[in-house]
Scaffold this active site. Structure first.
Site, PDB file in Angstrom:
ATOM      1  N   GLY A 248       0.941  -0.903   0.153  1.00 24.79           N
ATOM      2  CA  GLY A 248       0.350  -0.018  -0.204  1.00 24.79           C
ATOM      3  C   GLY A 248       0.784   1.508  -0.073  1.00 24.79           C
ATOM      4  O   GLY A 248       0.218   1.825  -0.473  1.00 24.79           O
ATOM      5  N   HIS A 249       1.599   0.906   0.563  1.00 28.26           N
ATOM      6  CA  HIS A 249       2.885   2.735   0.408  1.00 28.26           C
ATOM      7  C   HIS A 249       3.945   1.915  -0.245  1.00 28.26           C
ATOM      8  O   HIS A 249       5.139   1.973   0.527  1.00 28.26           O
ATOM      9  CB  HIS A 249       3.081   2.167   2.389  1.00 28.26           C
ATOM     10  CG  HIS A 249       3.687   3.882   2.393  1.00 28.26           C
ATOM     11  ND1 HIS A 249       5.007   4.131   2.209  1.00 28.26           N
ATOM     12  CD2 HIS A 249       3.328   5.347   2.803  1.00 28.26           C
ATOM     13  CE1 HIS A 249       5.184   4.974   2.584  1.00 28.26           C
ATOM     14  NE2 HIS A 249       4.074   6.167   3.023  1.00 28.26           N
ATOM     15  N   PHE A 250       4.085   2.349  -1.671  1.00 33.15           N
ATOM     16  CA  PHE A 250       3.383   2.474  -2.572  1.00 33.15           C
ATOM     17  C   PHE A 250       3.032   1.905  -3.562  1.00 33.15           C
ATOM     18  O   PHE A 250       4.017   0.874  -3.757  1.00 33.15           O
ATOM     19  CB  PHE A 250       3.326   4.130  -3.000  1.00 33.15           C
ATOM     20  CG  PHE A 250       3.219   4.832  -1.972  1.00 33.15           C
ATOM     21  CD1 PHE A 250       2.206   5.336  -1.654  1.00 33.15           C
ATOM     22  CD2 PHE A 250       4.715   5.450  -1.269  1.00 33.15           C
ATOM     23  CE1 PHE A 250       1.947   6.649  -0.960  1.00 33.15           C
ATOM     24  CE2 PHE A 250       4.522   6.738  -0.409  1.00 33.15           C
ATOM     25  CZ  PHE A 250       2.944   7.440  -0.501  1.00 33.15           C
TER      26      PHE A 250
END
Lengths: 92, 154
Positions: free
Chosen positions: B37-39
């Site tokens: 998610g990051h990223f």
């Protein structure tokens, strides 16, 4: 040399962004100035450093919680300054 | 590092009781769900986890100094500076030193570097409190042992 109150008021003003003119010896740090517990830690840290003392914050809090002292004994600024002067004198 | 379990410190490289400092090491994992998610497609260590890493090193320092009698809980972050991106695989050198031992609180200064290059630094405030239950203290001692924190020697 500035008084204990002047130094403490300056610390509170800088730490809590409270205008200096609103801080008086009769001010209650929490009830009148609205200082929250985290800001109060920052203030105690700055006072400890400035005066070369260790404010016994936990002992004071315990005394208030047990009814052995009132919050005013420690958190009204002229009283707080008296306590600071006592701690400085005890250190000497 | 096991990011998902908030185990940010891999090992303690040194603890100096007299100097009130700790040096620790950690390697950012190559893979973690956090990087999904990051990223997506561009993994970067989240800045908040770098702050957490400095907080954990500082926390172990405070625990070692008070001999695991009181638990430090992160209460404030000041002057937090994230100076550059940290990618998977980075080897982190984490250093923390005690700035002030107050009544019911402690202030530390912490920083992270990799290959001698400063990555981030911050001033951290902790509330120090009695352990809420004995099992908590036992667990923290076990974590300290896991990372090789020798806090019982002078």
């Amino acid at each position: 040399m500035s008084s204990t109150f002047e130094q403490v008021a300056a610390i509170i003003s800088e730490t809590s962004e409270i205008p200096l003119e609103e801080i008086t010896p009769e001010s209650h740090a929490i009830e009148d100035l609205g200082i929250d517990s985290l800001d109060f830690l920052d203030i105690v840290f700055a006072i400890d450093k400035s005066f070369g003392i260790k404010i016994p914050l936990e002992t004071w809090t315990e005394e208030v919680n047990k009814g052995l002292a009132t919050a005013e004994d420690y958190f009204v600024l002229d009283k707080l300054c008296e306590r600071i002067d006592e701690l400085v004198a005890a250190k000497a | 590092m096991q990011l998902e379990y908030f185990q940010m410190i891999d090992a303690v490289a040194g603890f100096d009781r007299a100097g009130q400092t700790i040096d620790a090491r950690a390697t950012v994992p190559m893979e973690s769900p956090i990087f999904e998610g990051h990223f997506p497609g561009h993994p970067i260590m989240p800045g908040v986890l770098l702050i957490e890493t400095m907080a954990q090193a500082s926390g172990y320092l405070v625990l070692a100094l008070n001999r695991f009698t009181r638990m430090p809980f992160l209460a404030g972050v000041k002057e937090g500076k994230l100076r550059t991106f940290v990618e998977p695989g980075a080897v982190l050198d984490i250093t923390a030193n005690l700035v002030h031992d107050g009544s019911g609180f402690a202030v530390t200064s912490a920083r992270i570097a990799t290959a001698g290059k400063k990555l981030c630094d911050a001033s951290l405030t902790f509330r120090t409190m009695d352990f809420p239950k004995p099992e908590f203290a036992t667990m923290m001692r076990a974590q300290a042992e896991r990372i090789g924190l020798d806090w019982e020697t002078e």
